[in-house]
Design an enzyme around this catalytic site. Sequence first.
Site, PDB file in Angstrom:
ATOM      1  CB  SER A 267      -0.954   0.015   1.185  1.00  0.00           C
ATOM      2  OG  SER A 267      -1.977  -0.921   1.013  1.00  0.00           O
TER       3      SER A 267
ATOM      4  CG  HIS B 246      -2.245   3.859   3.298  1.00  0.00           C
ATOM      5  ND1 HIS B 246      -3.558   3.489   3.467  1.00  0.00           N
ATOM      6  CD2 HIS B 246      -1.539   2.694   3.318  1.00  0.00           C
ATOM      7  CE1 HIS B 246      -3.647   2.183   3.570  1.00  0.00           C
ATOM      8  NE2 HIS B 246      -2.424   1.677   3.489  1.00  0.00           N
TER       9      HIS B 246
END
Length: 246
Positions: free
Chosen positions: A147, A211
């Site tokens: 991610s 993220h």
Amino acid sequence: MISNWRVTVGGACRALWGPAPVTYGLIALCSLVFVIGPASGLDPAYGSGDAALAAQRAWFHRWGVVPAELFEGSPGAALTPATALFVHGSWVHLLGNMLFLYVFGVMTEERMGRVQFLLFYVGCGYLALLGYAAANADSEQSLVGASGAISAVLGAFLFLFPGARVTSLLPFLFFLPLRFPAWVVLPFWAALQWLAAGRASDGPGVAYLAHLVGFGLGLVFAWVRFGRTTRVRAAPAPAPEGENQP
């Protein structure tokens, strides 16, 4: 005849991998690593029940990032922010990440070029996990997933293709497929990560901070690398919107 054979093989490879062989290769590699690992549940050699769970924990500890061990100076631990990019914790984790990589990675790779995109992906993914580990230096929880790197791709995509229309499924609108420009969807996604990071605990879960770090790195890289060139007016690109594990 040999020359014709090479042309035929080369054409077949280009048809198979399309214009984004790095993106497709990353998807294939992540999928392969997951299938052969204990989290997929496909290999009976890992056992079942408690044995399977123990095998998963050992697998994540070996290949994932453990912040408490990362800064101890071990060469093996220093590599884990790179190896963790190819390890996923569940089928949902894998499929969600690979879908995002497919949707946003193809156009970004075409714009950057293969070698530059690969270095960008691995480098930003490494730094995103490193940033998370630095902020949680005492944590002994293993962190795995692509991610951070995929968030960097999203950040670069936002700068390179701000007008590309993205199909989003929004829960508060009953998951109706609606199309918005990337400059609307991706900042909204980043805002959700920011809000979630503020409420995140130190336990297992989604590494929202990774993220955010990845998204910021991708946006800055694209601005520095392509800021003086004309950004591409992209054709509409379908994409899902939702939460994924790291």
